[in-house]
Scaffold this motif. Structure first.
Motif, PDB file in Angstrom:
ATOM      1  N   PRO A 188      15.153  41.019  -3.687  1.00 32.40           N
ATOM      2  CA  PRO A 188      14.692  39.631  -3.697  1.00 32.40           C
ATOM      3  C   PRO A 188      13.703  39.304  -2.585  1.00 32.40           C
ATOM      4  CG  PRO A 188      17.022  39.762  -3.079  1.00 32.40           C
ATOM      5  CD  PRO A 188      16.576  41.149  -3.340  1.00 32.40           C
ATOM      6  N   LYS A 189      12.857  38.314  -2.877  1.00 33.35           N
ATOM      7  CA  LYS A 189      11.884  37.854  -1.881  1.00 33.35           C
ATOM      8  C   LYS A 189      11.944  36.330  -1.745  1.00 33.35           C
ATOM      9  CE  LYS A 189       7.034  37.687  -0.647  1.00 33.35           C
ATOM     10  NZ  LYS A 189       5.697  38.161  -0.848  1.00 33.35           N
ATOM     11  N   LEU A 190      11.899  35.912  -0.501  1.00 38.18           N
ATOM     12  CA  LEU A 190      11.939  34.481  -0.181  1.00 38.18           C
ATOM     13  C   LEU A 190      10.623  34.073   0.475  1.00 38.18           C
ATOM     14  CD1 LEU A 190      13.176  31.733   0.851  1.00 38.18           C
ATOM     15  CD2 LEU A 190      14.403  33.057   2.556  1.00 38.18           C
ATOM     16  N   VAL A 191      10.038  32.986  -0.008  1.00 38.58           N
ATOM     17  CA  VAL A 191       8.830  32.463   0.643  1.00 38.58           C
ATOM     18  C   VAL A 191       9.141  31.094   1.213  1.00 38.58           C
ATOM     19  CG1 VAL A 191       6.436  31.730   0.353  1.00 38.58           C
ATOM     20  CG2 VAL A 191       7.265  33.743  -0.858  1.00 38.58           C
ATOM     21  N   SER A 192       8.867  30.967   2.500  1.00 35.82           N
ATOM     22  CA  SER A 192       9.104  29.711   3.198  1.00 35.82           C
ATOM     23  C   SER A 192       7.754  29.047   3.459  1.00 35.82           C
ATOM     24  CB  SER A 192       9.814  30.066   4.510  1.00 35.82           C
ATOM     25  OG  SER A 192      10.008  28.941   5.273  1.00 35.82           O
ATOM     26  N   VAL A 193       7.638  27.791   3.046  1.00 42.55           N
ATOM     27  CA  VAL A 193       6.368  27.086   3.187  1.00 42.55           C
ATOM     28  C   VAL A 193       6.481  26.079   4.330  1.00 42.55           C
ATOM     29  CG1 VAL A 193       4.701  25.580   2.020  1.00 42.55           C
ATOM     30  CG2 VAL A 193       5.921  27.343   0.709  1.00 42.55           C
ATOM     31  N   GLN A 194       5.595  26.255   5.315  1.00 41.57           N
ATOM     32  CA  GLN A 194       5.615  25.343   6.463  1.00 41.57           C
ATOM     33  C   GLN A 194       4.292  24.577   6.509  1.00 41.57           C
ATOM     34  OE1 GLN A 194       5.410  27.124  10.374  1.00 41.57           O
ATOM     35  NE2 GLN A 194       6.569  25.449  11.298  1.00 41.57           N
ATOM     36  N   VAL A 195       4.385  23.268   6.378  1.00 39.01           N
ATOM     37  CA  VAL A 195       3.178  22.446   6.405  1.00 39.01           C
ATOM     38  C   VAL A 195       3.074  21.812   7.799  1.00 39.01           C
ATOM     39  CG1 VAL A 195       1.905  20.578   5.293  1.00 39.01           C
ATOM     40  CG2 VAL A 195       3.499  21.958   3.953  1.00 39.01           C
ATOM     41  N   GLY A 196       2.058  22.224   8.552  1.00 44.10           N
ATOM     42  CA  GLY A 196       1.921  21.731   9.928  1.00 44.10           C
ATOM     43  C   GLY A 196       2.945  22.390  10.841  1.00 44.10           C
ATOM     44  N   GLU A 197       3.057  21.866  12.057  1.00 50.93           N
ATOM     45  CA  GLU A 197       3.989  22.456  13.035  1.00 50.93           C
ATOM     46  C   GLU A 197       5.102  21.454  13.309  1.00 50.93           C
ATOM     47  OE1 GLU A 197       2.997  25.429  15.270  1.00 50.93           O
ATOM     48  OE2 GLU A 197       1.704  25.827  13.539  1.00 50.93           O
ATOM     49  N   ASN A 198       6.306  21.952  13.498  1.00 49.23           N
ATOM     50  CA  ASN A 198       7.416  21.068  13.858  1.00 49.23           C
ATOM     51  C   ASN A 198       8.460  21.889  14.604  1.00 49.23           C
ATOM     52  OD1 ASN A 198      10.279  20.028  13.129  1.00 49.23           O
ATOM     53  ND2 ASN A 198       8.941  18.282  12.786  1.00 49.23           N
ATOM     54  N   SER A 199       8.838  21.432  15.805  1.00 48.68           N
ATOM     55  CA  SER A 199       9.714  22.264  16.639  1.00 48.68           C
ATOM     56  C   SER A 199      11.090  22.458  15.988  1.00 48.68           C
ATOM     57  CB  SER A 199       9.850  21.663  18.032  1.00 48.68           C
ATOM     58  OG  SER A 199      10.370  20.368  17.936  1.00 48.68           O
ATOM     59  N   ALA A 200      11.592  21.416  15.282  1.00 48.38           N
ATOM     60  CA  ALA A 200      12.919  21.534  14.654  1.00 48.38           C
ATOM     61  C   ALA A 200      12.899  22.595  13.545  1.00 48.38           C
ATOM     62  CB  ALA A 200      13.352  20.196  14.078  1.00 48.38           C
ATOM     63  N   SER A 201      11.821  22.586  12.740  1.00 50.06           N
ATOM     64  CA  SER A 201      11.811  23.568  11.648  1.00 50.06           C
ATOM     65  C   SER A 201      11.502  24.973  12.164  1.00 50.06           C
ATOM     66  CB  SER A 201      10.870  23.157  10.516  1.00 50.06           C
ATOM     67  OG  SER A 201       9.568  23.006  10.971  1.00 50.06           O
ATOM     68  N   GLU A 202      10.815  25.083  13.326  1.00 48.94           N
ATOM     69  CA  GLU A 202      10.541  26.414  13.916  1.00 48.94           C
ATOM     70  C   GLU A 202      11.842  27.189  14.122  1.00 48.94           C
ATOM     71  OE1 GLU A 202       7.741  27.948  14.605  1.00 48.94           O
ATOM     72  OE2 GLU A 202       6.331  26.288  14.309  1.00 48.94           O
ATOM     73  N   GLN A 219      15.986  31.867   9.562  1.00 48.74           N
ATOM     74  CA  GLN A 219      15.838  32.334   8.166  1.00 48.74           C
ATOM     75  C   GLN A 219      15.274  33.746   8.131  1.00 48.74           C
ATOM     76  OE1 GLN A 219      13.125  29.597   6.329  1.00 48.74           O
ATOM     77  NE2 GLN A 219      14.595  27.923   6.421  1.00 48.74           N
ATOM     78  N   GLU A 220      14.195  33.932   8.904  1.00 48.49           N
ATOM     79  CA  GLU A 220      13.505  35.230   8.878  1.00 48.49           C
ATOM     80  C   GLU A 220      14.437  36.342   9.358  1.00 48.49           C
ATOM     81  OE1 GLU A 220       9.745  35.303  10.852  1.00 48.49           O
ATOM     82  OE2 GLU A 220       9.310  37.315  10.057  1.00 48.49           O
ATOM     83  N   LYS A 221      15.141  36.063  10.462  1.00 48.21           N
ATOM     84  CA  LYS A 221      16.042  37.064  11.051  1.00 48.21           C
ATOM     85  C   LYS A 221      17.161  37.413  10.052  1.00 48.21           C
ATOM     86  CE  LYS A 221      18.755  37.672  15.274  1.00 48.21           C
ATOM     87  NZ  LYS A 221      20.134  37.513  14.816  1.00 48.21           N
ATOM     88  N   THR A 222      17.755  36.387   9.472  1.00 48.65           N
ATOM     89  CA  THR A 222      18.866  36.631   8.544  1.00 48.65           C
ATOM     90  C   THR A 222      18.377  37.360   7.290  1.00 48.65           C
ATOM     91  OG1 THR A 222      19.762  34.526   9.310  1.00 48.65           O
ATOM     92  CG2 THR A 222      20.868  35.521   7.442  1.00 48.65           C
ATOM     93  N   ALA A 223      17.215  36.939   6.772  1.00 45.09           N
ATOM     94  CA  ALA A 223      16.683  37.579   5.566  1.00 45.09           C
ATOM     95  C   ALA A 223      16.450  39.072   5.828  1.00 45.09           C
ATOM     96  CB  ALA A 223      15.388  36.898   5.138  1.00 45.09           C
ATOM     97  N   ARG A 224      15.752  39.382   6.908  1.00 47.69           N
ATOM     98  CA  ARG A 224      15.429  40.789   7.210  1.00 47.69           C
ATOM     99  C   ARG A 224      16.707  41.601   7.422  1.00 47.69           C
ATOM    100  NH1 ARG A 224      10.356  40.485   6.593  1.00 47.69           N
ATOM    101  NH2 ARG A 224       8.934  39.164   7.795  1.00 47.69           N
ATOM    102  N   ASP A 225      17.654  40.988   8.115  1.00 47.32           N
ATOM    103  CA  ASP A 225      18.920  41.653   8.394  1.00 47.32           C
ATOM    104  C   ASP A 225      19.662  42.021   7.095  1.00 47.32           C
ATOM    105  OD1 ASP A 225      21.249  42.390   9.892  1.00 47.32           O
ATOM    106  OD2 ASP A 225      22.110  40.449   9.369  1.00 47.32           O
ATOM    107  N   LEU A 226      19.491  41.185   6.081  1.00 46.38           N
ATOM    108  CA  LEU A 226      20.213  41.419   4.822  1.00 46.38           C
ATOM    109  C   LEU A 226      19.411  42.242   3.811  1.00 46.38           C
ATOM    110  CD1 LEU A 226      21.724  37.836   4.344  1.00 46.38           C
ATOM    111  CD2 LEU A 226      22.982  39.919   4.876  1.00 46.38           C
ATOM    112  N   GLY A 227      18.143  42.517   4.146  1.00 48.89           N
ATOM    113  CA  GLY A 227      17.315  43.295   3.212  1.00 48.89           C
ATOM    114  C   GLY A 227      16.568  42.422   2.216  1.00 48.89           C
ATOM    115  N   ILE A 228      16.355  41.152   2.583  1.00 50.46           N
ATOM    116  CA  ILE A 228      15.572  40.247   1.726  1.00 50.46           C
ATOM    117  C   ILE A 228      14.163  40.173   2.295  1.00 50.46           C
ATOM    118  CG2 ILE A 228      15.289  37.809   1.038  1.00 50.46           C
ATOM    119  CD1 ILE A 228      18.373  37.608   1.016  1.00 50.46           C
ATOM    120  N   ASP A 229      13.186  40.347   1.415  1.00 51.22           N
ATOM    121  CA  ASP A 229      11.788  40.272   1.838  1.00 51.22           C
ATOM    122  C   ASP A 229      11.473  38.814   2.189  1.00 51.22           C
ATOM    123  OD1 ASP A 229       9.324  41.199   2.326  1.00 51.22           O
ATOM    124  OD2 ASP A 229       8.739  41.538   0.222  1.00 51.22           O
TER     125      ASP A 229
END
Ligand code: NAP
Length: 286
Positions: free
Chosen positions: A34-48, A54-64
């Motif tokens: 599976p592959k997950l795409v996260s869309v970030q519009v602009g910058e926001n410290s809370a969503s960072e 998300q990225e760490k957990t996805a990679r750790d589990l083998g999700i692209d």
């Protein structure tokens, strides 16, 4: 402190084991995962912070995992086009639009444009409707995390219990109330008008299961907690450099039988549920 702690990490570990095993099976069956795409519009410290997790957990589990950064001044119809492109993308199984979006973009409208099959946060009205029917394949992550925490309480029989949910947001309070109802929990939802009327303590005092998702530190006083109640505090508030929940923890822990710490309760589970939803979306599409 008589209350036992309901920690999200240990529940998350078990769910992660299942996710890993399932991804291995899917990869050997289809030749890709599976592959997950996260869309970030602009910058926001809370969503960072959420994006990193998300990225760490996805990679750790083998999700692209792919982060698609979009300029904050993008026009609404251009953002819709970008989402429609992701909807068509054969290798994209899950789409998440990071909130908050810039002011000129209508977040509710945008949620209607994510393909329901790739909507891994269950924000599309179709997926929300499936919750009412009790047929949802993907569940809103935080609401589902609360249910997982309840399921982790040994010997808790939800059927017929009395629950109070404080907060009626579309991502937490409302779906959670439906998930509880689907389990035959007698559920009361309190919101801003309950607070204004001054009757919040009355409702909280009756709750065998109390779930608070408001975002106001110390809103629920420890003295209001029913003896032996199960307390799930979803709130995240920064007070004097510390993260605290919506419930006065120390006093509440003296009265509750189980209580979530903040941080360390609901939070660690939310992102794990998101990954479980990506796997579910992959299976639906395959
Ligand atoms: P939200 O959209 O702001 O919703 C808050 C809800 O609380 C609203 O329904 C609001 O009612 C209600 N409310 C406000 N004041 C109240 C009062 N005095 N008494 C009773 N209800 C009141 O927030 P959310 O997205 O649901 O998030 C709630 C909290 O959970 C936040 O602290 C957020 O950071 C946290 N959170 C944590 C996680 C996690 O993974 N741990 C995930 C998501 C959210 P009205 O809308 O009518 O004003």
């Amino acid at each position: 402190m008589p209350a036992k702690l309901l920690e999200g990490k240990s529940v998350a570990l078990k769910i992660k084991e299942n996710i890993r095993a399932e991804i291995e099976t899917l990869k050997s069956k289809y030749g890709f995962g599976p592959k997950l795409v996260s869309v970030q519009v602009g910058e926001n410290s809370a969503s960072e912070i959420y994006i990193k997790s998300q990225e760490k957990t996805a990679r750790d589990l083998g999700i692209d995992y792919e982060l698609k950064k979009i300029a904050a001044d993008i026009k609404q119809d251009e953002l819709i086009k970008a989402i429609e492109l992701l909807n068509k993308g054969k290798s994209v199984n899950g789409i998440i639009i990071q909130m908050p979006l810039p002011q000129h973009i209508d977040a509710k409208l945008i949620s209607r444009y994510i393909s329901p099959l790739k909507d891994i946060e269950a924000v599309h009205p179709q997926n929300m409707g499936e919750i009412i029917f009790g047929t949802a394949k993907v569940l809103p992550c935080t609401a589902a995390a609360c249910m997982e925490l309840l399921n982790s309480v040994p010997e808790l029989e939800l059927y017929g219990k009395e629950a109070v949910v404080v907060g009626h947001s579309e991502i937490v309070g409302k779906p959670l109330a439906l998930l509880l109802l689907n389990k035959f929990v007698t559920t009361t939802v309190c919101h801003i008008a309950t607070g204004k009327r001054g009757t919040l303590p009355e409702f909280v005092k009756k709750a065998e299961i109390l779930i608070v998702a408001v975002g106001k530190a110390g809103l629920v006083k420890g003295d209001w907690i029913k003896e032996g109640a199960i307390v799930i505090d979803v709130g995240i508030n920064r007070v004097e450099g510390k993260i605290v929940g919506d419930v006065e923890f120390d006093r509440a822990a003296e009265k509750a039988s189980y209580i979530t710490p903040v941080p360390g309760g609901v939070g660690p589970l939310t992102v794990t549920i998101l990954m479980r939803n990506v796997v579910e979306a992959f299976k639906q599409q395959a």
